[in-house]
Every structure is written in C-alpha cells, then in structure tokens.
Write a protein that holds these residues in place. Structure first.
Motif, mmCIF file in Angstrom:
data_model
loop_
_atom_site.group_PDB
_atom_site.id
_atom_site.type_symbol
_atom_site.label_atom_id
_atom_site.label_comp_id
_atom_site.label_asym_id
_atom_site.label_seq_id
_atom_site.Cartn_x
_atom_site.Cartn_y
_atom_site.Cartn_z
ATOM 1 N N SER A 1 -7.991 -72.364 -31.813
ATOM 2 C CA SER A 1 -6.726 -72.860 -31.255
ATOM 3 C C SER A 1 -6.151 -73.980 -32.122
ATOM 4 O O SER A 1 -4.930 -74.047 -32.324
ATOM 5 C CB SER A 1 -6.930 -73.334 -29.818
ATOM 6 O OG SER A 1 -7.922 -74.347 -29.749
ATOM 7 N N ASP A 2 -7.024 -74.833 -32.646
ATOM 8 C CA ASP A 2 -6.542 -75.915 -33.514
ATOM 9 C C ASP A 2 -5.956 -75.361 -34.809
ATOM 10 O O ASP A 2 -4.877 -75.796 -35.261
ATOM 11 C CB ASP A 2 -7.676 -76.886 -33.839
ATOM 12 C CG ASP A 2 -8.059 -77.759 -32.660
ATOM 13 O OD1 ASP A 2 -7.287 -77.814 -31.674
ATOM 14 O OD2 ASP A 2 -9.133 -78.373 -32.714
ATOM 15 N N SER B 1 -2.615 -73.726 -34.310
ATOM 16 C CA SER B 1 -1.536 -74.714 -34.219
ATOM 17 C C SER B 1 -1.066 -75.138 -35.607
ATOM 18 O O SER B 1 0.142 -75.304 -35.844
ATOM 19 C CB SER B 1 -2.016 -75.949 -33.435
ATOM 20 O OG SER B 1 -2.308 -75.618 -32.095
#
Length: 201
Positions: A157-158, A161
């Motif tokens: 998820s990081d 982003s």
C-alpha cells in the motif's frame, strides 16, 4: 531523432493489472488518457493493443501494449514495427526496473536486458537502437525470493501510494523524450531531484 511508437510492457489479463511487472502498461495508459489518444483496439495479427494519438503537439504517435505474455513482448513489437514501417530508432519501451527505487525513473538508449525477460525478447528480435524508460519497482525484500514471484506480486500500500504520486513524472518522461530528443531529455529525467520541481512539457 523523432519517436513514433511508445510501447509499455506488461502481461494481459485483469489478474496482472496491478502487479509490479505491469507498470509499463499503466504508464502508457496514463499517457494515452492525458493526451486524448483514440480508444485502445486489439490488433490480433500484430498481437497487441494499439491506441493512436494524432493532432497533438507530439505529432502522430502509436501507443502499444503487447497482448503476448511478457516473455514474448518482442513478437508484438517486431510485428508492429514491420506493419507501420518504424525503425528501432523511433521506438520507446517503458518497463519495470528492480534496480531503481519505487518512484524513480531513468532514460537510457542502450544496455543489456538486465534480467528483464520482456526486454530480452525484444532485443532478440530487433536491433537494440531503441529508447528505454525504466520505471523503478524496488528490489526484492528477500534475496531468496524468486524474481518471478516478486515482479508478479502487487505493490504494498505504501509503494502503491508512491507509484500513484509519481505517475505524472513517469508520463512526463515520455513527453520530454518525444519533445526534446534523448540527449536533452536524459539531462532532465536522470538528474537527481532535490524536490518535486517539474519541467512539464
């Protein structure tokens, strides 16, 4: 030098859509959307999806996503270059690079495949005189992890982003290359960025 064909590498099918290996598809999709390219059409004989971009400040461009799997990317590129009579010097290939951090992008005009099977297949089928835009996906977290498992996995998820926030920069790399040519574009794309300043075309 002018560029007429932009090829994003990836694997076909929804199950691969958000994998690291498909970042080339995503960048070319974003470029097509930004500049109002025609809808993607499957060219079955040439084994790829093609979107034409004309009437823009970049002139006529042929955007390509091979529908072969990654390991046979060169089949599509070779067929479309023959069909449209485009020499290797007018081709740009956009693909994932494990030797660059997520969010980074580099332009090169030569070099080996570096373990990338899609690029290796293209190099086996045509002269190496095409531009390469390498989009960072970061290295394997575990050296024992098979490379295929890593590149066919999805971003954390990081990292996702970071990819989303960097997409404009990836697209800008294509714009700079097509508008300025490789030498001037390389000076801007490959320099160390002190901040998020932009030299948008």
């Amino acid at each position: 030098m002018s560029f007429r064909m932009i090829v994003g590498l990836g694997n076909p099918g929804s199950e691969y859509a958000d994998t690291r290996h498909n970042i080339g598809f995503r960048v070319v999709d974003a470029f097509a959307a930004k500049h109002g390219a025609e809808p993607w059409k499957k060219e079955r004989k040439q084994k790829g999806e093609v979107a034409l971009l004309s009437g823009s400040k970049f002139g006529k461009l042929i955007l390509v996503k091979p529908t072969t799997f990654m390991n046979e990317s060169g089949v599509c590129v070779q067929k479309l270059c023959s069909y449209y009579k485009i020499p290797p010097e007018e081709v740009v290939v956009v693909y994932d690079e494990i030797n660059l951090d997520v969010g980074e992008v580099k332009l090169s005009m030569s070099g080996s495949a570096g373990g990338h099977n899609g690029l290796a297949d293209i190099l086996s089928r045509m002269p190496p005189r095409f531009a390469r835009i390498r989009v960072g996906i970061g290295g394997k977290p575990d050296k024992e992890m098979p490379l295929a498992d890593y590149v066919l996995g999805k971003f954390s998820s990081d990292d996702e982003s970071v990819v989303s926030a960097s997409m404009d920069r990836y697209v800008e790399s294509i714009e700079l290359l097509v508008a300025l040519g490789p030498d001037l574009a390389m000076n801007q794309i490959n320099r160390k960025r002190k901040n998020d300043d932009s030299n948008s075309i």
